[in-house]
Design a protein around this motif. Structure first.
Motif, short mmCIF file in Angstrom:
data_model
loop_
_atom_site.label_atom_id
_atom_site.label_comp_id
_atom_site.label_asym_id
_atom_site.label_seq_id
_atom_site.Cartn_x
_atom_site.Cartn_y
_atom_site.Cartn_z
N GLU A 204 -4.92 13.38 -7.47
CA GLU A 204 -5.61 13.10 -6.21
C GLU A 204 -4.71 13.32 -4.99
O GLU A 204 -5.21 13.33 -3.86
CB GLU A 204 -6.11 11.65 -6.20
CG GLU A 204 -7.20 11.37 -7.19
CD GLU A 204 -8.49 12.12 -6.85
OE1 GLU A 204 -8.81 12.24 -5.66
OE2 GLU A 204 -9.14 12.60 -7.79
N PHE A 205 -3.42 13.47 -5.19
CA PHE A 205 -2.47 13.65 -4.10
C PHE A 205 -1.70 14.96 -4.29
O PHE A 205 -0.52 14.96 -4.63
CB PHE A 205 -1.48 12.48 -4.04
CG PHE A 205 -2.12 11.18 -3.71
CD1 PHE A 205 -2.38 10.85 -2.39
CD2 PHE A 205 -2.46 10.29 -4.69
CE1 PHE A 205 -2.98 9.66 -2.06
CE2 PHE A 205 -3.05 9.08 -4.38
CZ PHE A 205 -3.32 8.76 -3.07
N ILE B 299 0.82 -1.21 0.00
CA ILE B 299 0.00 0.00 0.00
C ILE B 299 0.86 1.26 0.00
O ILE B 299 0.61 2.20 -0.78
CB ILE B 299 -0.95 -0.01 1.21
CG1 ILE B 299 -2.00 -1.12 1.02
CG2 ILE B 299 -1.64 1.34 1.39
CD1 ILE B 299 -2.81 -1.42 2.26
N LEU B 300 1.88 1.31 0.84
CA LEU B 300 2.73 2.50 0.89
C LEU B 300 3.53 2.69 -0.40
O LEU B 300 3.78 3.83 -0.81
CB LEU B 300 3.66 2.43 2.09
CG LEU B 300 2.99 2.64 3.45
CD1 LEU B 300 4.01 2.41 4.57
CD2 LEU B 300 2.40 4.01 3.55
N SER B 301 3.93 1.60 -1.04
CA SER B 301 4.63 1.73 -2.32
C SER B 301 3.74 2.35 -3.38
O SER B 301 4.18 3.21 -4.16
CB SER B 301 5.12 0.36 -2.80
OG SER B 301 6.07 -0.16 -1.92
N ILE B 302 2.47 1.93 -3.41
CA ILE B 302 1.54 2.50 -4.38
C ILE B 302 1.33 3.98 -4.11
O ILE B 302 1.35 4.81 -5.03
CB ILE B 302 0.21 1.73 -4.35
CG1 ILE B 302 0.41 0.32 -4.90
CG2 ILE B 302 -0.87 2.46 -5.14
CD1 ILE B 302 -0.76 -0.61 -4.68
N ILE B 303 1.15 4.34 -2.84
CA ILE B 303 0.95 5.75 -2.50
C ILE B 303 2.19 6.58 -2.85
O ILE B 303 2.08 7.69 -3.38
CB ILE B 303 0.59 5.89 -1.01
CG1 ILE B 303 -0.80 5.31 -0.76
CG2 ILE B 303 0.62 7.36 -0.58
CD1 ILE B 303 -1.18 5.23 0.70
N ALA B 304 3.37 6.04 -2.58
CA ALA B 304 4.60 6.77 -2.90
C ALA B 304 4.76 6.98 -4.40
O ALA B 304 5.18 8.06 -4.85
CB ALA B 304 5.81 6.03 -2.34
N VAL B 305 4.42 5.97 -5.18
CA VAL B 305 4.50 6.10 -6.64
C VAL B 305 3.50 7.15 -7.13
O VAL B 305 3.81 7.94 -8.03
CB VAL B 305 4.27 4.74 -7.32
CG1 VAL B 305 4.05 4.88 -8.81
CG2 VAL B 305 5.44 3.81 -7.05
N LEU B 306 2.32 7.17 -6.55
CA LEU B 306 1.33 8.18 -6.95
C LEU B 306 1.81 9.59 -6.61
O LEU B 306 1.60 10.53 -7.39
CB LEU B 306 -0.02 7.89 -6.28
CG LEU B 306 -0.76 6.67 -6.81
CD1 LEU B 306 -1.99 6.38 -5.96
CD2 LEU B 306 -1.14 6.87 -8.27
N TYR B 307 2.42 9.76 -5.44
CA TYR B 307 2.98 11.08 -5.11
C TYR B 307 4.11 11.44 -6.06
O TYR B 307 4.21 12.58 -6.52
CB TYR B 307 3.50 11.11 -3.68
CG TYR B 307 2.49 11.60 -2.67
CD1 TYR B 307 2.11 12.93 -2.64
CD2 TYR B 307 1.93 10.73 -1.76
CE1 TYR B 307 1.18 13.39 -1.72
CE2 TYR B 307 1.01 11.18 -0.83
CZ TYR B 307 0.64 12.51 -0.83
OH TYR B 307 -0.29 12.95 0.08
#
Length: 83
Positions: free
Chosen positions: A37-38, A23-31
């Motif tokens: 959305e971020f 989950i954190l890897s996906i969020i970091a890639v999105l940022y």
């Protein structure tokens, strides 16, 4: 070598670490990709901080996984468990 934590704690920590890494890897890639959305003023800095958390969870995964494997190895030897 003897396990430090119980088998249940070791395996639950391992499972939580796997989900946290994903989950954190996906969020970091999105940022990092500056997804709409971020919103952030420093998306590279935010993603770097999140990737640091991913590294910490990877260390938890390794340590807790080894503790779980120690329990498996100990139970195969026929050791008596008092817990």
């Amino acid at each position: 070598m003897k396990p430090i934590v119980s088998a249940g704690n070791a395996w639950s920590c391992t499972v939580v670490s796997v989900f946290a890494i994903i989950i954190l890897s996906i969020i970091a890639v999105l940022y990092r990709s500056e997804h709409e959305e971020f919103p952030s003023q420093d998306p590279k800095g935010v993603s770097g901080t999140i990737f640091t958390a991913v590294i910490v969870y990877a260390a938890f995964f390794v340590c807790c996984g080894l503790q779980g494997l120690l329990h498996v190895r100990e139970s195969r030897r026929g050791a008596i468990s008092l817990s």
